[in-house]
Design an enzyme around this catalytic site. Structure first.
Site, PDB file in Angstrom:
ATOM      1  N   GLU A   1       0.817  -1.220   0.000  1.00 56.91           N
ATOM      2  CA  GLU A   1       0.000   0.000   0.000  1.00 56.91           C
ATOM      3  C   GLU A   1       0.852   1.272   0.000  1.00 56.91           C
ATOM      4  O   GLU A   1       0.414   2.317  -0.464  1.00 56.91           O
ATOM      5  CB  GLU A   1      -0.960   0.006   1.184  1.00 56.91           C
ATOM      6  CG  GLU A   1      -2.095  -1.013   1.074  1.00 56.91           C
ATOM      7  CD  GLU A   1      -1.711  -2.387   1.622  1.00 56.91           C
ATOM      8  OE1 GLU A   1      -0.515  -2.614   1.890  1.00 56.91           O
ATOM      9  OE2 GLU A   1      -2.613  -3.229   1.780  1.00 56.91           O
TER      10      GLU A   1
ATOM     11  N   LYS B   1     -17.374  -0.717   6.681  1.00 55.99           N
ATOM     12  CA  LYS B   1     -17.848  -1.761   5.768  1.00 55.99           C
ATOM     13  C   LYS B   1     -19.365  -1.699   5.584  1.00 55.99           C
ATOM     14  O   LYS B   1     -19.874  -1.844   4.470  1.00 55.99           O
ATOM     15  CB  LYS B   1     -17.430  -3.132   6.302  1.00 55.99           C
ATOM     16  CG  LYS B   1     -17.586  -4.247   5.305  1.00 55.99           C
ATOM     17  CD  LYS B   1     -16.914  -5.514   5.798  1.00 55.99           C
ATOM     18  CE  LYS B   1     -16.996  -6.599   4.732  1.00 55.99           C
ATOM     19  NZ  LYS B   1     -16.323  -7.834   5.153  1.00 55.99           N
TER      20      LYS B   1
ATOM     21  N   MET C   1      24.314   8.514   0.602  1.00 50.69           N
ATOM     22  CA  MET C   1      24.262   9.816   1.254  1.00 50.69           C
ATOM     23  C   MET C   1      24.623   9.703   2.736  1.00 50.69           C
ATOM     24  O   MET C   1      25.249  10.597   3.300  1.00 50.69           O
ATOM     25  CB  MET C   1      22.873  10.445   1.076  1.00 50.69           C
ATOM     26  CG  MET C   1      22.779  11.869   1.578  1.00 50.69           C
ATOM     27  SD  MET C   1      23.989  12.954   0.782  1.00 50.69           S
ATOM     28  CE  MET C   1      23.007  13.689  -0.533  1.00 50.69           C
TER      29      MET C   1
ATOM     30  N   PHE D   1     -11.176  -7.226  14.467  1.00 49.28           N
ATOM     31  CA  PHE D   1     -10.110  -7.697  13.591  1.00 49.28           C
ATOM     32  C   PHE D   1      -9.768  -6.625  12.552  1.00 49.28           C
ATOM     33  O   PHE D   1     -10.649  -6.082  11.891  1.00 49.28           O
ATOM     34  CB  PHE D   1     -10.523  -9.005  12.896  1.00 49.28           C
ATOM     35  CG  PHE D   1      -9.453  -9.515  11.962  1.00 49.28           C
ATOM     36  CD1 PHE D   1      -8.213  -9.899  12.457  1.00 49.28           C
ATOM     37  CD2 PHE D   1      -9.669  -9.582  10.598  1.00 49.28           C
ATOM     38  CE1 PHE D   1      -7.220 -10.351  11.604  1.00 49.28           C
ATOM     39  CE2 PHE D   1      -8.685 -10.037   9.738  1.00 49.28           C
ATOM     40  CZ  PHE D   1      -7.451 -10.420  10.245  1.00 49.28           C
ATOM     41  N   GLN D   2      -8.496  -6.312  12.451  1.00 49.74           N
ATOM     42  CA  GLN D   2      -7.982  -5.301  11.518  1.00 49.74           C
ATOM     43  C   GLN D   2      -8.590  -3.919  11.721  1.00 49.74           C
ATOM     44  O   GLN D   2      -8.733  -3.157  10.774  1.00 49.74           O
ATOM     45  CB  GLN D   2      -8.147  -5.760  10.063  1.00 49.74           C
ATOM     46  CG  GLN D   2      -7.236  -6.948   9.758  1.00 49.74           C
ATOM     47  CD  GLN D   2      -7.144  -7.261   8.284  1.00 49.74           C
ATOM     48  OE1 GLN D   2      -8.068  -7.004   7.526  1.00 49.74           O
ATOM     49  NE2 GLN D   2      -6.009  -7.822   7.868  1.00 49.74           N
TER      50      GLN D   2
HETATM   51  C1  LIG Z   1      12.715   5.664   4.469  1.00 56.15           C
HETATM   52  C2  LIG Z   1      14.028   6.287   4.727  1.00 56.15           C
HETATM   53  N1  LIG Z   1      14.883   5.723   5.599  1.00 56.15           N
HETATM   54  C3  LIG Z   1      16.110   6.283   5.823  1.00 56.15           C
HETATM   55  C4  LIG Z   1      16.463   7.429   5.200  1.00 56.15           C
HETATM   56  C5  LIG Z   1      17.820   8.067   5.473  1.00 56.15           C
HETATM   57  N2  LIG Z   1      18.615   8.113   4.261  1.00 56.15           N
HETATM   58  C6  LIG Z   1      18.727   9.218   3.496  1.00 56.15           C
HETATM   59  S1  LIG Z   1      19.660   9.003   2.150  1.00 56.15           S
HETATM   60  C7  LIG Z   1      19.986   7.402   2.570  1.00 56.15           C
HETATM   61  C8  LIG Z   1      20.878   6.549   1.729  1.00 56.15           C
HETATM   62  C9  LIG Z   1      20.303   6.264   0.407  1.00 56.15           C
HETATM   63  O1  LIG Z   1      21.102   5.276  -0.189  1.00 56.15           O
HETATM   64  P1  LIG Z   1      20.801   4.797  -1.656  1.00 56.15           P
HETATM   65  O2  LIG Z   1      19.353   4.513  -1.822  1.00 56.15           O
HETATM   66  O3  LIG Z   1      21.737   3.705  -2.010  1.00 56.15           O
HETATM   67  O4  LIG Z   1      21.088   6.102  -2.538  1.00 56.15           O
HETATM   68  P2  LIG Z   1      22.462   6.918  -2.709  1.00 56.15           P
HETATM   69  O5  LIG Z   1      22.550   7.930  -1.625  1.00 56.15           O
HETATM   70  O6  LIG Z   1      23.585   5.927  -2.637  1.00 56.15           O
HETATM   71  O7  LIG Z   1      22.339   7.562  -4.045  1.00 56.15           O
HETATM   72  C10 LIG Z   1      19.356   7.064   3.755  1.00 56.15           C
HETATM   73  C11 LIG Z   1      19.466   5.763   4.427  1.00 56.15           C
HETATM   74  C12 LIG Z   1      15.520   8.007   4.331  1.00 56.15           C
HETATM   75  N3  LIG Z   1      15.758   9.165   3.694  1.00 56.15           N
HETATM   76  N4  LIG Z   1      14.335   7.408   4.096  1.00 56.15           N
END
Ligand SMILES: Cc1ncc(C[n+]2csc(CCOP(=O)(O)OP(=O)(O)O)c2C)c(N)n1
Lengths: 582, 198
Positions: free
Chosen positions: A60, A172, A484, A122-123
């Site tokens: 979802e 529902k 990042m 439920f749910q």
């Molecule tokens: C749902 C979620 N969890 C954690 C983060 C923290 N976060 C920001 S950038 C990143 C790394 C992203 O890595 P990747 O998808 O490999 O992309 P890259 O930066 O290597 O291009 C994380 C963990 C986030 N933005 N969103």
């Protein structure tokens, strides 16, 4: 509509389930994204009778992001459907993402029958309670005759003023019971604009005076330009008054990247001359943007010597982060239409020349000017992709380094051509949002660009692409890290790469398992052919770009630092003299 | 700093939660909140007194007002700043008292223009309306005279703007002209010492 339906006067009696679809269809909704379950089953049972295409997602969260991507690409409202409990809570990340970026979206969830509400049936989840702070508004509907008014009202709220997500939770029994369906009577009261939304003549004149007398003005171009359809007005303002424009991340595409007055993206990963111009400015004209912390660094050091004109539809944004000298609260397009007649013209050449001069030194640090050392850089991927697609593709990015490289190197000339999660920074956004965007503009070339980390958060939606038989291109920027975060560890945590190296499946094989063609790309030399193969393939295609693992996004202003305290790309271009200011 | 808002809201389930949740999200403490029917059918009136945290800037009140207004069920919001207004609170105070110790409480009640609304063998109940300081005053005096306060129930503040007065009257009240353009958003609550203080 059902043949069984009886008609009262001219208005048919329908079940609540039928009313859901009849209302959506009459409102012009043609595509919804959803996932069935017990509490929403009556609605699914009635779906076939209506001219609405339902895209079956795999999770979802994907439905919410698809509705979001659909809304961003089309400017229309996106609709997501889920069942009660876990179905509804799975929407939450997607709703929060849409809320942060002011995306018009309506989520319809099934709820347990009204007689057992509040009994931990439920749910059962109190989803209106859960989503209260992440929706513009939400409704709990527990009788059939309230369904049409609630959905119509939800659609209105989602799109009016500052747009945002609205949730309609329908029990529902409300879906099972019947009511007279009178679409006209279900019309909400006319949208009543905020009483603070009246721009005063004196404020307009003040703003016009500031603009006319400014020596170093900059237009800050935000998401609001696309949302209020104010491209022409902003362009006229910039051109007539010779004012340079700096877009926010979500403002990319709202002012052509190729326009000589476009400086480039501002903020944490904006180029040095852009942020420098903002710091040096004597007037900032903020158009539909909210001075987010990723844009201002610290409020106390932000553009210290400038006056600020803030044009914004949401009065709650005025003076929130940055104090406005003149606040024009209203729909951006309407405000600019009132403002432009007061602005005859202006010579801005001196200021533009100063900015142009400050570009020179930064350009040599540009990764595109580095000699090809056999490595594949993400920046090259973005640049070449932009070049090959002539900047005409719709790009959905995920969150991380690749998102910033995309923003820096894919030059967006067209509105609604960059679909990205800005305020929320939601990983896993790209794939479903790109799918949603494709449904919004099937005639356009859509590219999904994701990191190896974020892609895996919603990779299940590959199957949705196949089931829906859509043509979409996927570029994974595979650096083997949560890039990042690794970059932050490199800069601020002494290279302690804790929990950022990432083992991933062979994405090409994963695609293959879904029946999606693909290829890996390891050198820049192979890039153009690979992109051509993807574009020419009659069906979805995945490219796994094996890029330099420990590259970082430059320049970078560390969070909470002033705009001039940026970290710049180390100057290791042997062809260029090292500047002494390092 | 304290800010008083008057909000007209739809009389529907969940509206109070939405209003309260907004203050929670903004990390602003609600000092007092009263709700009741208004002169408009189906519309309730709330008086919300909130305390903005020390780091809040002078624009916070306006932001709260604008954010309140964004709530779908909120129809109208007024921020009562220095504008002339009447603020009242109702308190019920139950005090331990026997036939032998009652009489001085009767005197106190008289002085404070309060009322005795219940009399039991070992306690009595006082009803008092007025500004906060008046109610605080009575409670303090009761404590000082050694009367044991058993229960206190306070309604929270209700605020209404005054009607139009001549500027002379306004000056006498120490209030500013309601029709004068609103100064930029920094309002302190002025103690309402007109007519009803002791
Ligand atoms: C749902 C979620 N969890 C954690 C983060 C923290 N976060 C920001 S950038 C990143 C790394 C992203 O890595 P990747 O998808 O490999 O992309 P890259 O930066 O290597 O291009 C994380 C963990 C986030 N933005 N969103």
């Amino acid at each position: 509509m059902s043949k069984k339906t009886q008609t009262t006067g001219t208005h048919p009696t329908l079940t609540g389930a039928e009313i859901i679809w009849a209302t959506l269809a009459a409102e012009g909704i043609t595509t919804v994204f959803g996932y069935p379950g017990g509490a929403i089953l009556p609605a699914y049972d009635a779906l076939r009778k209506f001219p609405i295409h339902h895209v079956l997602v795999r999770h979802e969260q994907g439905a919410a992001h698809m509705a979001d991507g659909y809304a961003r690409a089309s400017g229309k409202v996106g609709v997501a459907i889920a069942t009660s409990g876990p179905g509804a809570t799975n929407l939450v990340t997607g709703i929060a993402t849409a809320m942060m970026d002011s995306i018009p979206m309506v989520c319809i969830t099934g709820q347990v029958p009204s007689r057992v509400l509040g009994t931990d049936a439920f749910q059962e989840v109190d989803i209106t309670g859960v989503t209260l702070p992440i929706t513009k508004h939400n409704f709990l509907v527990n009788c059939a005759q309230d369904i049409a008014p609630a959905i119509r009202h939800a659609l209105q709220i989602a799109q009016s003023g500052r747009p945002g997500p609205v949730l309609v939770d329908i029990t529902k029994d409300a879906q099972q019971n019947s009511a007279i369906f009178d679409f006209e009577a279900a019309k909400p009261q006319a949208y009543d604009p905020h009483p603070m939304l009246s721009v005063m003549d004196t404020h307009l004149r003040e703003a016009a005076d500031l603009i006319r007398n400014a020596k170093r003005p900059v237009i800050l171009a935000g998401h609001g330009i696309q949302q209020s359809n104010a491209y022409e007005q902003v362009r006229t303002l910039a051109e007539r008054m010779q004012i340079p424009v700096a877009p926010t991340l979500l403002g990319l595409g709202s002012f052509p990247a190729s326009h000589p007055l476009n400086l480039g993206m501002m903020g944490m990963h904006g180029e040095s001359w852009v942020n420098h111009a903002i710091q040096e400015a004597d007037l900032l004209i903020a158009c539909g943007m909210r001075f987010d912390d990723r844009v201002i660094g610290t409020p106390s050091t932000y553009s210290p010597n400038s006056k600020k004109i803030h044009i914004e539809v949401d009065p709650a944004e005025i003076n929130k982060n940055i104090k406005a000298d003149v606040a024009l609260v209203g729909d951006l397009r309407q405000v600019l239409e009132q403002l432009l007649p007061l602005l005859p013209g202006r010579d801005g050449s001196a200021w533009l020349k100063t900015i142009a001069e400050s570009k020179g030194e930064s350009a040599v640090r540009d990764i595109r000017n580095l000699p090809d050392d056999g490595h594949l850089y993400a920046a090259h991927v973005m640049h070449d992709l932009w070049h090959i697609t002539e900047g005409k593709a719709v790009i959905a990015t995920d969150v991380g380094q690749h998102q910033m490289w995309e923003a820096q190197y894919y030059h967006h000339d067209y509105p609604n051509s960059l679909i990205t999660s800005g305020g929320s920074g939601t990983m896993g956004f790209a794939l479903p949002a790109g799918i949603g965007a494709k449904f919004a503009c099937p005639e356009k070339e859509v590219w999904i660009i994701a990191g190896d980390g974020g892609f895996q958060m919603t990779a299940c939606e590959l199957a949705t692409i196949v089931q829906e038989k859509i043509k979409i291109n996927i570029a994974i920027i595979n650096n083997g890290y949560l890039g990042m975060v690794r970059q932050w560890q490199e800069f601020f945590y002494e290279r302690n790469y804790e929990s950022t190296p990432l083992v991933s499946p062979d994405f090409v094989k994963l695609a293959d398992a879904h029946g999606i063609a693909g290829a890996a790309v390891r050198t820049r030399g192979d890039l153009a052919d690979a992109v051509a193969a993807a574009r020419n393939h009659n069906g979805p295609y995945l490219l796994n770009f094996m890029v330099e693992q420990e590259d970082s996004v430059y320049p970078m202003i560390p969070a909470g630092k002033a705009l001039h305290e940026m970290i710049r790309r180390p100057n290791n271009n042997p062809l260029v003299e090292k500047p002494t200011d390092e | 700093m304290l800010h008083t808002f008057v909000a007209y809201v739809e009389d529907k389930p969940g509206v109070l939660t939405r209003v309260a949740s907004l203050f929670r999200r903004l990390n602003i403490n609600i000092i007092s909140l009263t709700v009741g029917h208004s002169e408009r059918p189906g519309i309730s009136r709330m008086t919300i007194v909130s305390e903005t945290p020390a780091h809040a800037n002078e624009h916070t009140a306006n932001r709260i007002r604008a954010s309140l207004h964004k709530l779908e069920n909120v129809l109208d919001v007024d921020e009562i700043g220095k504008a002339p207004s009447v603020t009242r609170e109702l308190a019920l105070i139950k005090v331990a008292a026997t036939a032998a110790t009652r009489s001085h409480i009767f005197e106190l009640v008289e002085v404070f223009r309060a009322r005795i609304v219940d009399l039991a063998p070992d306690s009595l109940m006082i009803e008092i309306t007025g500004v906060e300081s008046k109610i605080e005053g009575l409670i303090q005096v009761l404590n000082e005279t050694g009367d044991r306060v058993l229960e206190i129930c306070r309604s929270g503040k209700m605020t209404m703007r005054r009607g139009k007065h001549s500027s002379g009257v306004l000056r006498a009240m120490g209030a500013s002209d309601p029709d004068a353009p609103k100064p930029n958003l920094t309002h302190e609550i002025v103690n309402d010492n007109f007519a009803d203080n002791i």
